[in-house]
Design an enzyme around this catalytic site. Sequence first.
Site, PDB file in Angstrom:
ATOM      1  N   SER A  90       0.851  -1.185   0.000  1.00 56.05           N
ATOM      2  CA  SER A  90       0.000   0.000   0.000  1.00 56.05           C
ATOM      3  C   SER A  90       0.885   1.232   0.000  1.00 56.05           C
ATOM      4  O   SER A  90       1.859   1.308   0.752  1.00 56.05           O
ATOM      5  CB  SER A  90      -0.905   0.011   1.237  1.00 56.05           C
ATOM      6  OG  SER A  90      -1.727   1.159   1.254  1.00 56.05           O
ATOM      7  N   HIS A 104      -2.638   7.251  -4.538  1.00 53.98           N
ATOM      8  CA  HIS A 104      -2.759   6.082  -3.679  1.00 53.98           C
ATOM      9  C   HIS A 104      -2.794   4.841  -4.557  1.00 53.98           C
ATOM     10  O   HIS A 104      -3.409   4.854  -5.625  1.00 53.98           O
ATOM     11  CB  HIS A 104      -4.050   6.161  -2.854  1.00 53.98           C
ATOM     12  CG  HIS A 104      -4.516   4.845  -2.312  1.00 53.98           C
ATOM     13  ND1 HIS A 104      -5.551   4.136  -2.881  1.00 53.98           N
ATOM     14  CD2 HIS A 104      -4.087   4.094  -1.265  1.00 53.98           C
ATOM     15  CE1 HIS A 104      -5.747   3.022  -2.204  1.00 53.98           C
ATOM     16  NE2 HIS A 104      -4.871   2.964  -1.225  1.00 53.98           N
ATOM     17  N   ASN A 106      -2.860   0.335  -3.997  1.00 48.25           N
ATOM     18  CA  ASN A 106      -2.858  -0.780  -3.062  1.00 48.25           C
ATOM     19  C   ASN A 106      -3.138  -2.060  -3.833  1.00 48.25           C
ATOM     20  O   ASN A 106      -3.996  -2.080  -4.709  1.00 48.25           O
ATOM     21  CB  ASN A 106      -3.933  -0.568  -1.982  1.00 48.25           C
ATOM     22  CG  ASN A 106      -4.108  -1.785  -1.090  1.00 48.25           C
ATOM     23  OD1 ASN A 106      -4.990  -2.604  -1.318  1.00 48.25           O
ATOM     24  ND2 ASN A 106      -3.272  -1.886  -0.090  1.00 48.25           N
ATOM     25  N   VAL A 107      -2.388  -3.101  -3.522  1.00 46.29           N
ATOM     26  CA  VAL A 107      -2.688  -4.439  -4.032  1.00 46.29           C
ATOM     27  C   VAL A 107      -2.548  -5.396  -2.850  1.00 46.29           C
ATOM     28  O   VAL A 107      -1.580  -5.332  -2.097  1.00 46.29           O
ATOM     29  CB  VAL A 107      -1.758  -4.860  -5.189  1.00 46.29           C
ATOM     30  CG1 VAL A 107      -2.177  -4.183  -6.487  1.00 46.29           C
ATOM     31  CG2 VAL A 107      -0.299  -4.553  -4.899  1.00 46.29           C
ATOM     32  N   ARG A 108      -3.538  -6.291  -2.685  1.00 47.29           N
ATOM     33  CA  ARG A 108      -3.567  -7.097  -1.473  1.00 47.29           C
ATOM     34  C   ARG A 108      -4.187  -8.469  -1.744  1.00 47.29           C
ATOM     35  O   ARG A 108      -4.915  -8.669  -2.721  1.00 47.29           O
ATOM     36  CB  ARG A 108      -4.367  -6.389  -0.380  1.00 47.29           C
ATOM     37  CG  ARG A 108      -5.798  -6.070  -0.783  1.00 47.29           C
ATOM     38  CD  ARG A 108      -6.490  -5.203   0.251  1.00 47.29           C
ATOM     39  NE  ARG A 108      -7.848  -4.854  -0.154  1.00 47.29           N
ATOM     40  CZ  ARG A 108      -8.154  -3.809  -0.911  1.00 47.29           C
ATOM     41  NH1 ARG A 108      -7.195  -2.998  -1.330  1.00 47.29           N
ATOM     42  NH2 ARG A 108      -9.405  -3.560  -1.252  1.00 47.29           N
ATOM     43  N   HIS A 143      -6.120   7.580 -16.269  1.00 43.50           N
ATOM     44  CA  HIS A 143      -7.235   6.659 -16.510  1.00 43.50           C
ATOM     45  C   HIS A 143      -6.952   5.732 -17.690  1.00 43.50           C
ATOM     46  O   HIS A 143      -7.346   4.553 -17.660  1.00 43.50           O
ATOM     47  CB  HIS A 143      -8.524   7.446 -16.729  1.00 43.50           C
ATOM     48  CG  HIS A 143      -9.157   7.919 -15.454  1.00 43.50           C
ATOM     49  ND1 HIS A 143     -10.030   7.140 -14.727  1.00 43.50           N
ATOM     50  CD2 HIS A 143      -9.011   9.082 -14.756  1.00 43.50           C
ATOM     51  CE1 HIS A 143     -10.409   7.804 -13.636  1.00 43.50           C
ATOM     52  NE2 HIS A 143      -9.807   8.973 -13.634  1.00 43.50           N
ATOM     53  N   GLY A 256      -4.896  -4.917  14.719  1.00 47.99           N
ATOM     54  CA  GLY A 256      -3.744  -4.680  15.583  1.00 47.99           C
ATOM     55  C   GLY A 256      -2.475  -4.420  14.812  1.00 47.99           C
ATOM     56  O   GLY A 256      -1.380  -4.724  15.271  1.00 47.99           O
ATOM     57  N   GLY A 257      -2.619  -3.816  13.630  1.00 46.63           N
ATOM     58  CA  GLY A 257      -1.456  -3.497  12.815  1.00 46.63           C
ATOM     59  C   GLY A 257      -0.630  -2.378  13.418  1.00 46.63           C
ATOM     60  O   GLY A 257      -0.999  -1.762  14.431  1.00 46.63           O
ATOM     61  N   ARG A 258       0.471  -2.086  12.770  1.00 45.72           N
ATOM     62  CA  ARG A 258       1.393  -1.077  13.286  1.00 45.72           C
ATOM     63  C   ARG A 258       0.856   0.319  12.950  1.00 45.72           C
ATOM     64  O   ARG A 258       0.754   0.694  11.777  1.00 45.72           O
ATOM     65  CB  ARG A 258       2.780  -1.282  12.676  1.00 45.72           C
ATOM     66  CG  ARG A 258       3.852  -0.350  13.211  1.00 45.72           C
ATOM     67  CD  ARG A 258       5.212  -0.785  12.699  1.00 45.72           C
ATOM     68  NE  ARG A 258       6.274   0.041  13.238  1.00 45.72           N
ATOM     69  CZ  ARG A 258       6.755   1.119  12.616  1.00 45.72           C
ATOM     70  NH1 ARG A 258       6.251   1.488  11.443  1.00 45.72           N
ATOM     71  NH2 ARG A 258       7.740   1.818  13.155  1.00 45.72           N
TER      72      ARG A 258
END
Length: 298
Positions: A90, A104, A106-108, A143, A256-258
């Site tokens: 991210s 921005h 993000n790839v997850r 785009h 509970g991530g950083r």
Amino acid sequence: MDAEAVAAYLTGLQARIVGALEALDGGSFRSDPWQRPEGGGGLTRVIEDGAVFERGGVNYARVRGPRLPPSASAARPELAGRGFEAMGVSLVLHPRNPYCPTVHMNVRFICATREGEAPVWWFGGGMDLTPYYGFEADARHFHATCKRALEPFGAEYHARFKKWCDEYFFLKHRGEPRGIGGIFFDDFAERDFDHSFALLRSVGDHFLTAYAPIVEQRRALAYGEREREFQAYRRGRYVEFNLVYDRGTLFGLQSGGRTESILMSMPPRVSWRYDWKPAAGSPEEALSRDFLVARDWV
């Protein structure tokens, strides 16, 4: 399903993007590895006070836990209570020059597990552009690159993911988009793992092509305090969206991530002005009139 292949791709993507951004800025990203007590960890890469980027972060995380956070199972309540593994890259980049847009990407990948049952996996991500001063050429380039990233996988994906992006990155309490959009997808597990993973890789691989030329084109434009003040005002909208609506931010905090890594997306200089309106006919008014609207740019 091959989670290790996804992790290898994501760590390589982070390294490639950071290398390209360091070449663009001339400065260096700080490396901050971290471990999560509940399981997993990551590597945060951050630049501050660079020649181009006032702040930028490119995060990699791979975490696991005994229960999916509520933000991950909201759209799929049947998965609530499962264990999970989640990984992703991210990034958010805030250039100093107001004529350079914030971006921005993000790839997850998320896999939900329960003993005795087959794992349930899906991909998500996208990229979107948030300009402070609008340029038609920049919007069309961004785009068009998003569209090219998706074209090999099916003609329907771009229109579908663009619409999803327009609807997702929208501040409901303001009645306005965060920026000019791009593409967004979530809960994506179509055809098979190879097809879905390939689409994710294409999105990640097209990021630099979509964004870097815009920064190169705008980075040397002269600006003054008026433009910086408007940039800070519009950045306030960015903060509002990330803290109120963004599923990635909520997932990170709920799991509970950083915190430092999750909130590296916040701009370093931001302001709010009570009931402020841009002057009629001004470039600031043109942003809302001509760019902060859902448009077919390509």
